[in-house]
Design a protein around this motif. Structure first.
Motif, short mmCIF file in Angstrom:
data_model
loop_
_atom_site.label_atom_id
_atom_site.label_comp_id
_atom_site.label_asym_id
_atom_site.label_seq_id
_atom_site.Cartn_x
_atom_site.Cartn_y
_atom_site.Cartn_z
N ARG A 1 -6.93 1.12 6.16
CA ARG A 1 -6.94 -0.12 6.95
C ARG A 1 -6.71 0.15 8.44
NH1 ARG A 1 -4.07 -4.69 3.02
NH2 ARG A 1 -5.30 -4.16 1.17
N GLY A 2 -6.85 1.39 8.83
CA GLY A 2 -6.78 1.72 10.25
C GLY A 2 -5.42 2.13 10.77
N TYR A 3 -4.46 2.35 9.89
CA TYR A 3 -3.12 2.73 10.32
C TYR A 3 -3.03 4.24 10.56
CZ TYR A 3 -0.64 -1.69 9.43
OH TYR A 3 -0.19 -2.98 9.49
N ARG A 4 -2.25 4.62 11.58
CA ARG A 4 -1.80 5.99 11.70
C ARG A 4 -0.63 6.15 10.74
NH1 ARG A 4 1.82 9.15 16.14
NH2 ARG A 4 1.06 11.25 15.68
N THR A 5 -0.62 7.21 9.93
CA THR A 5 0.38 7.33 8.88
C THR A 5 1.19 8.61 9.05
OG1 THR A 5 -1.26 8.38 7.43
CG2 THR A 5 -0.99 6.00 7.22
N GLY A 6 2.50 8.51 8.92
CA GLY A 6 3.37 9.66 9.05
C GLY A 6 4.49 9.65 8.03
N ASP B 1 -1.28 11.29 7.83
CA ASP B 1 -1.85 12.04 8.95
C ASP B 1 -0.88 13.09 9.47
OD1 ASP B 1 -4.23 10.43 9.10
OD2 ASP B 1 -3.04 8.87 10.07
N TYR B 2 0.40 12.89 9.22
CA TYR B 2 1.44 13.74 9.81
C TYR B 2 2.56 13.90 8.80
CZ TYR B 2 5.44 15.00 12.79
OH TYR B 2 6.55 15.61 13.33
N PHE B 3 3.12 15.11 8.72
CA PHE B 3 4.29 15.34 7.87
C PHE B 3 5.22 16.33 8.54
CE2 PHE B 3 6.50 17.82 4.50
CZ PHE B 3 7.33 16.80 4.05
N TYR B 4 6.50 16.03 8.49
CA TYR B 4 7.56 16.94 8.91
C TYR B 4 8.71 16.73 7.93
CZ TYR B 4 11.05 19.33 11.81
OH TYR B 4 12.01 20.19 12.28
N LYS C 1 -3.75 1.33 17.61
CA LYS C 1 -3.79 1.06 16.17
C LYS C 1 -2.35 0.94 15.69
CE LYS C 1 -5.88 4.71 14.50
NZ LYS C 1 -6.31 5.73 13.52
N PRO C 2 -2.11 0.20 14.63
CA PRO C 2 -0.75 0.13 14.08
C PRO C 2 -0.41 1.44 13.37
CG PRO C 2 -2.26 -1.06 12.68
CD PRO C 2 -3.06 -0.63 13.87
N SER D 1 -0.45 -6.26 6.40
CA SER D 1 -1.50 -5.55 7.14
C SER D 1 -2.79 -6.36 7.27
CB SER D 1 -1.81 -4.21 6.46
OG SER D 1 -2.51 -4.41 5.24
N GLY D 2 -2.89 -7.44 6.48
CA GLY D 2 -4.01 -8.36 6.66
C GLY D 2 -5.22 -8.10 5.80
N GLY D 3 -5.15 -7.14 4.88
CA GLY D 3 -6.33 -6.83 4.08
C GLY D 3 -6.27 -7.29 2.65
N GLY D 4 -5.26 -8.05 2.30
CA GLY D 4 -5.14 -8.51 0.93
C GLY D 4 -4.43 -7.50 0.05
N VAL D 5 -4.00 -7.95 -1.12
CA VAL D 5 -3.24 -7.12 -2.05
C VAL D 5 -4.09 -6.89 -3.29
CG1 VAL D 5 -1.13 -6.90 -3.40
CG2 VAL D 5 -1.08 -8.08 -1.18
#
Length: 496
Positions: free
Chosen positions: A147-152, A173-176, A248-249, A381-385
Motif C-alpha cells: 500500500r505504499g508504506y516504507r517498512t522497517g 525494507d529495513y532491519f536492524y 510516503k507513510p 491505511s485506507g485500503g480496506g481489511v
C-alpha cells in the motif's frame, strides 16, 4: 469522562490468602482520575477521513501488567508510557494472543492465531530443526508495503533465524536487530553494565553473543559494548527522522527485548532504584525504566518530525512476566504467568494512540487482542481489511463499541487452553483432566473454581475451545514442555 474500571493493587488490609474485591486503593484511584483528566466521551459522529497515518507498533518482552504506572500503580515508574496512554487509550483488558514470545509476535505480524497455521509451540534456534513463521503467511509489512508504506523492523525478530525467514524477505525494507529469542544487552565485561544472575540461573557464564545484524545480507554489527535497548531506540529515532522527509507513510515495528532475560542494565538506571533491595527485582525494574525512556525518545522524535498527530501507535507486551527468574511482582494477581494461560500470562499492558483520529479516553475495560492490531492498521491505511482476519478495529473499541465487550477470546497450546467471555474465564488442562471456571471480576487471581456451580457457562466456553481446537492443523514441530508450575500464589501448568 470515559468509564473507568478500577484496577489496582491487592488490598492487603483485607487479605485472607486470596484476591477478591479489595482492589484499587486510594493512590491507584487518584492516579487513574488524574490520568482521565481532559479525556472526552466517545462522540456520536466519526471524524473526517485523514491521510494514511504513519504506523508504529512497539512490542516489549515479558513485561508484566502491574509493572507500568499507566494503570494507577506506583511500583514501577513509566512516565512515557503514561504520556502515551494519556494521549489515547490504555486498555485494562488487553491480551496477547499467546503466552510465549514467538507465537505472540507471529500473531501481531499476521493478524491470525499462530496455531491456525501450525505455529503451535515456541520457535527454538537450537539447530535441530529449521523453525520459523511459515512462508505462506502474509505479514503486516507485506500488506503495508503493497500500500505504499516504507517498512522497517528494529529489535527482536524470533520468527526464524535462517535466511528464508529474514525480515527483509518478509516485507520489511529495513532491519536492524537480532534473529533469535534472546540476546545479551551488552558484553558483561563492558564498563557501566550491571549483570544480575536470575533466580534460576547457574552462576552467570558468558553466553554466546547473538549478533545484531542489518541490511539485506544480514551484515553483523559490532555493537557488543553498547546497551541494546539504547541501540534500538537510536535506530528507531533515525528511522523516524529519515522517513519524515519522504513522500510516503511508514510502518515501524519496534520490538524491544527488554525486560526479557538476561537481566542486564546500565549502572545509570540501576542506581536510580536503591530502595529496591532485591538485586534481581531492581535490575528488572531498571530495565523497564530504561525501555520507557526509549519510548519517550521515540515520541520526542515524532514531535520533532511534525507527524505525531497522524501517527497510529500501539504499545503492548508479548506476554507476562516469567516467575522462574524471580523478578515478578507477586503482590498482584497478574504479576506473573509467562508460558501459562492464567491472566498473568496473557493480560498485558496495551496502549493505543492516534491523536488525529482518536481523542484521549484514559483507561478502558473493553477486551482487546493483539489480533486487532493488523486490521486496525489496514483500516487506517485506507485500503480496506481483507477477509480471514480474526481481529477487530481498536479505534472502534476505543470509541466505546459495545459489541467488543461481549466477544469471546480463546487461547491455548495443547494440552492447555483457556477462553474468556465477559467476566467468565474457563481454563482447561487436557492431560490433567481439569476444567476450572473463574469470575474474573470477583476473583482476578483465579483461585476459586466455579464450574460446578455454573455448569452451563462452563459448557458454553468449553464448546468454544472444542470448536477452535477442531479447526487447527497439526503442529509444525512438537512441544518441549508441559509441566506443573507455580506462578506466585497460583498453581497452574506451563507449556511451550
Amino acid at each position: 469522562m470515559a468509564r473507568l474500571r478500577r484496577i489496582g493493587p491487592v488490598d492487603k488490609s483485607r487479605s485472607t490468602g486470596r484476591t477478591g474485591r479489595g482492589w484499587a486503593g486510594r493512590a491507584a484511584a487518584l492516579a487513574a482520575i488524574a490520568f482521565l483528566l481532559g479525556s472526552s466521551a466517545p462522540g456520536a459522529t466519526a471524524p473526517p477521513a485523514v491521510a494514511a497515518p504513519n504506523i508504529i507498533i512497539i512490542v516489549v518482552d515479558d513485561l508484566g501488567w502491574p509493572d507500568v504506572s499507566v494503570y494507577g500503580r506506583s511500583t514501577v515508574p513509566t512516565p512515557n508510557l503514561y504520556r502515551l496512554g494519556r494521549s489515547g487509550v490504555a486498555f485494562t483488558n488487553g491480551y496477547a494472543a499467546a503466552s510465549v514470545c514467538s507465537l505472540s509476535r507471529a500473531a501481531i505480524l499476521t493478524g491470525k492465531m499462530p496455531q491456525s497455521y501450525g505455529l503451535t509451540y515456541n520457535i527454538d534456534e537450537s539447530g535441530q530443526q529449521d523453525q520459523g513463521l511459515p512462508l505462506d503467511q502474509t505479514t503486516m509489512a507485506d500488506r503495508l508495503h503493497a500500500r505504499g508504506y516504507r517498512t522497517g523492523a528494529i529489535g527482536k525478530w524470533h520468527q526464524g533465524a535462517s535466511p528464508r525467514y529474514y525480515p527483509m524477505r518478509r516485507g520489511f525494507d529495513y532491519f536492524y536487530g537480532f534473529l533469535s529469542g534472546e540476546a545479551l544487552y551488552a558484553d558483561p565485561g563492558t564498563p557501566g553494565i550491571v549483570t544480575t544472575p536470575a533466580k534460576s540461573d547457574k552462576p552467570m557464564a558468558r553466553k554466546p553473543v547473538w549478533n545484531t545484524v542489518t541490511g539485506p545480507d544480514a551484515t553483523i554489527v559490532p555493537n557488543h559494548s553498547r546497551y541494546l535497548t539504547d541501540d534500538f531506540t537510536e535506530h528507531a529515532v533515525d528511522f523516524i527522522g529519515e522517513s519524515a522527509g519522504k513522500h510516503k507513510p511508514y510502518f515501524l515495528y519496534l520490538a524491544y527485548n527488554a525486560p526479557h532475560w538476561p537481566l542486564q542494565v546500565t549502572r545509570q538506571w540501576y542506581d536510580r532504584f536503591p530502595e529496591i533491595k532485591d538485586p534481581i527485582r531492581r535490575t528488572y525494574v531498571a530495565m523497564i525504566a530504561s525501555m520507557d525512556a526509549g519510548v519517550g525518545r521515540v515520541l520526542d522524535a515524532l514531535d520533532r518530525s511534525g507527524k505525531r498527530d497522524n501517527t497510529l501507535i500501539v504499545f503492548m507486551s508479548d506476554n507476562g512476566c516469567p516467575a522462574q527468574f524471580g523478578a515478578c511482582d507477586c503482590s498482584h494477581p497478574f504479576g506473573a504467568g509467562k508460558f501459562t494461560y492464567i491472566e498473568g500470562g496473557t493480560r498485558v499492558p496495551f496502549i493505543v494512540s492516534w491523536p488525529k483520529r482518536l481523542k484521549a479516553r484514559g483507561l478502558m475495560a473493553t477486551p482487546v487482542s493483539a489480533l486487532d492490531i493488523l486490521p486496525t492498521a489496514l483500516g487506517a491505511s485506507g485500503g480496506g481489511v481483507p477477509a480471514g482476519l480474526a481481529g477487530r478495529d481498536l479505534i472502534a473499541a476505543a470509541r466505546g463499541d459495545r459489541g467488543m465487550a461481549d466477544r469471546t477470546l480463546v487461547w491455548g497450546q495443547d494440552p492447555v487452553f483457556a477462553a474468556r467471555r465477559g467476566a467468565w474465564k474457563l481454563w482447561q488442562s487436557r492431560d490433567r483432566g481439569e476444567t476450572h471456571l473463574y469470575d474474573l471480576t470477583a476473583d482476578p487471581g483465579e483461585l476459586t473454581d466455579l464450574s460446578q456451580r455454573n455448569p452451563a457457562v462452563a459448557r458454553r466456553l468449553g464448546k468454544k475451545i472444542d470448536d477452535w481446537r477442531a479447526s487447527l492443523p497439526a503442529p509444525l514441530w512438537p512441544r518441549r514442555a508441559a509441566v506443573a508450575a507455580k506462578m506466585c500464589a497460583k498453581s497452574t501448568e506451563l507449556v511451550y
